[in-house]
Design an enzyme around this catalytic site. Sequence first.
Site, PDB file in Angstrom:
ATOM      1  N   TYR A 166       0.851  -1.213   0.000  1.00  0.00           N
ATOM      2  CA  TYR A 166       0.000   0.000   0.000  1.00  0.00           C
ATOM      3  C   TYR A 166       0.879   1.254   0.000  1.00  0.00           C
ATOM      4  O   TYR A 166       0.679   2.170  -0.805  1.00  0.00           O
ATOM      5  CB  TYR A 166      -0.878  -0.062   1.248  1.00  0.00           C
ATOM      6  CG  TYR A 166      -1.756   1.127   1.503  1.00  0.00           C
ATOM      7  CD1 TYR A 166      -2.953   1.303   0.801  1.00  0.00           C
ATOM      8  CD2 TYR A 166      -1.431   2.067   2.482  1.00  0.00           C
ATOM      9  CE1 TYR A 166      -3.778   2.383   1.066  1.00  0.00           C
ATOM     10  CE2 TYR A 166      -2.258   3.149   2.753  1.00  0.00           C
ATOM     11  CZ  TYR A 166      -3.427   3.303   2.042  1.00  0.00           C
ATOM     12  OH  TYR A 166      -4.245   4.371   2.300  1.00  0.00           O
ATOM     13  N   LYS A 201       1.146   4.159  -2.884  1.00  0.00           N
ATOM     14  CA  LYS A 201       0.844   5.558  -2.577  1.00  0.00           C
ATOM     15  C   LYS A 201       2.067   6.457  -2.849  1.00  0.00           C
ATOM     16  O   LYS A 201       1.916   7.606  -3.276  1.00  0.00           O
ATOM     17  CB  LYS A 201       0.383   5.698  -1.127  1.00  0.00           C
ATOM     18  CG  LYS A 201      -0.966   5.028  -0.836  1.00  0.00           C
ATOM     19  CD  LYS A 201      -2.103   5.692  -1.593  1.00  0.00           C
ATOM     20  CE  LYS A 201      -3.474   5.227  -1.112  1.00  0.00           C
ATOM     21  NZ  LYS A 201      -4.572   5.858  -1.848  1.00  0.00           N
TER      22      LYS A 201
HETATM   23  N1  LIG Z   1      -8.577   6.285   6.322  1.00  0.00           N
HETATM   24  C1  LIG Z   1      -7.285   6.484   6.393  1.00  0.00           C
HETATM   25  O1  LIG Z   1      -6.692   6.450   7.486  1.00  0.00           O
HETATM   26  C2  LIG Z   1      -6.476   6.789   5.152  1.00  0.00           C
HETATM   27  C3  LIG Z   1      -5.184   7.264   5.334  1.00  0.00           C
HETATM   28  C4  LIG Z   1      -4.443   7.580   4.199  1.00  0.00           C
HETATM   29  C5  LIG Z   1      -4.978   7.449   2.943  1.00  0.00           C
HETATM   30  N2  LIG Z   1      -6.255   6.968   2.808  1.00  0.00           N
HETATM   31  C6  LIG Z   1      -6.769   6.872   1.433  1.00  0.00           C
HETATM   32  O2  LIG Z   1      -7.937   7.662   1.338  1.00  0.00           O
HETATM   33  C7  LIG Z   1      -8.787   7.155   0.311  1.00  0.00           C
HETATM   34  C8  LIG Z   1     -10.195   6.986   0.860  1.00  0.00           C
HETATM   35  O3  LIG Z   1     -10.142   6.021   1.908  1.00  0.00           O
HETATM   36  P1  LIG Z   1     -11.218   5.956   3.113  1.00  0.00           P
HETATM   37  O4  LIG Z   1     -10.434   5.924   4.363  1.00  0.00           O
HETATM   38  O5  LIG Z   1     -12.271   6.963   2.913  1.00  0.00           O
HETATM   39  O6  LIG Z   1     -11.735   4.458   2.899  1.00  0.00           O
HETATM   40  P2  LIG Z   1     -13.192   3.876   2.564  1.00  0.00           P
HETATM   41  O7  LIG Z   1     -13.010   2.415   2.479  1.00  0.00           O
HETATM   42  O8  LIG Z   1     -14.184   4.424   3.531  1.00  0.00           O
HETATM   43  O9  LIG Z   1     -13.487   4.487   1.131  1.00  0.00           O
HETATM   44  C9  LIG Z   1     -12.830   4.029  -0.038  1.00  0.00           C
HETATM   45  C10 LIG Z   1     -13.832   4.034  -1.161  1.00  0.00           C
HETATM   46  O10 LIG Z   1     -13.192   3.546  -2.345  1.00  0.00           O
HETATM   47  C11 LIG Z   1     -14.089   2.656  -2.994  1.00  0.00           C
HETATM   48  N3  LIG Z   1     -13.368   1.667  -3.802  1.00  0.00           N
HETATM   49  C12 LIG Z   1     -12.570   0.658  -3.355  1.00  0.00           C
HETATM   50  N4  LIG Z   1     -12.141  -0.085  -4.378  1.00  0.00           N
HETATM   51  C13 LIG Z   1     -12.680   0.460  -5.513  1.00  0.00           C
HETATM   52  C14 LIG Z   1     -12.614   0.120  -6.883  1.00  0.00           C
HETATM   53  N5  LIG Z   1     -11.929  -0.965  -7.312  1.00  0.00           N
HETATM   54  N6  LIG Z   1     -13.259   0.898  -7.770  1.00  0.00           N
HETATM   55  C15 LIG Z   1     -13.987   1.966  -7.363  1.00  0.00           C
HETATM   56  N7  LIG Z   1     -14.095   2.328  -6.063  1.00  0.00           N
HETATM   57  C16 LIG Z   1     -13.459   1.574  -5.148  1.00  0.00           C
HETATM   58  C17 LIG Z   1     -14.820   1.959  -1.842  1.00  0.00           C
HETATM   59  O11 LIG Z   1     -16.029   1.334  -2.258  1.00  0.00           O
HETATM   60  C18 LIG Z   1     -15.027   3.099  -0.860  1.00  0.00           C
HETATM   61  O12 LIG Z   1     -16.256   3.774  -1.059  1.00  0.00           O
HETATM   62  C19 LIG Z   1      -8.139   5.854  -0.164  1.00  0.00           C
HETATM   63  O13 LIG Z   1      -7.389   6.098  -1.330  1.00  0.00           O
HETATM   64  C20 LIG Z   1      -7.220   5.498   0.988  1.00  0.00           C
HETATM   65  O14 LIG Z   1      -6.141   4.700   0.580  1.00  0.00           O
HETATM   66  C21 LIG Z   1      -7.023   6.641   3.877  1.00  0.00           C
END
Ligand SMILES: NC(=O)c1ccc[n+]([C@@H]2O[C@H](COP(=O)([O-])OP(=O)(O)OC[C@H]3O[C@@H](n4cnc5c(N)ncnc54)[C@H](O)[C@@H]3O)[C@@H](O)[C@H]2O)c1
Length: 246
Positions: A151, A155
């Site tokens: 991951y 990123k």
């Molecule tokens: N939550 C954290 O701590 C965190 C930290 C750093 C980065 N992120 C990044 O932030 C972004 C959003 O994450 P989040 O925390 O809101 O998670 P989340 O799981 O709540 O949301 C992610 C969304 O992406 C969608 N998704 C997943 N695979 C997919 C695909 N193949 N095609 C289309 N949509 C897809 C999911 O259905 C979901 O609605 C992501 O890129 C994640 O890597 C999150």
Amino acid sequence: MSLAHDLYFSGRRILVTGAANGFGEAMAGLFYAAGAQLVLADIEEQPLAAVASRYGAAAHVFDQADPASVEDLAKAAGPVDILINNAGVLVAKPLLETSLEEVRRTVDIDFVGALRLIQLIGRGMVERRRGVILSIGSQTAFSGGENRAVYAAAKAAISQLTKSAAVEWGPYGVRVVCLAPGRSLTRMTRQTAKEGQSGDRGLARVPLGRWGTAEEIAKMAMFLVSDAASYMTGETVIADGGYVHG
Ligand SMILES: NC(=O)c1ccc[n+]([C@@H]2O[C@H](COP(=O)([O-])OP(=O)(O)OC[C@H]3O[C@@H](n4cnc5c(N)ncnc54)[C@H](O)[C@@H]3O)[C@@H](O)[C@H]2O)c1
């Protein structure tokens, strides 16, 4: 020109991927309140439809792992002013236990699919000589982390891509930026915490003493794509409560 004016998005067409949950859902709410015209996309049809109807947005179901589906989304979205490349997945596993299939799936969604959207949507922006692209990276791109090897690498690739796209498209008035959140409370992190793959151990390293919220990350995203950040491009901004310095 006031800051409040810069944070108003009336008449702007914004495509947010991963909008059915977490950060994407919070962004949809903020941009709706700021007058944007929204196109929301996700792989999860029902939660996406619920968010889209709440915010009067167009909804498009797509799979970021599937190149044809990503192309369909880009066509359906039409000319957009702002792309927020937010959809992503986390396979939280020790490196030695991560299968090749899991590596490929993570890279396909978190890097290749995101890159493809940047290309497909960015082309129109370059032609129209305006636009902003924001990708949601991760603080792990800088710190690495237990159960985060693949991951974090995917990123990090997005942060690097952001720099080059910004250099190539800056002369056309297109900004390309990246936001690297630290751990924030969304379904993604609650799930891995529940599965014992990442507990609250890291919290001691967060100077602000707490995890982030989806609303805090959405507000940072809004600032970065707004005219208030008009002189910033190529940059990855870390919003992690100070974790990387802790
Ligand atoms: N939550 C954290 O701590 C965190 C930290 C750093 C980065 N992120 C990044 O932030 C972004 C959003 O994450 P989040 O925390 O809101 O998670 P989340 O799981 O709540 O949301 C992610 C969304 O992406 C969608 N998704 C997943 N695979 C997919 C695909 N193949 N095609 C289309 N949509 C897809 C999911 O259905 C979901 O609605 C992501 O890129 C994640 O890597 C999150």
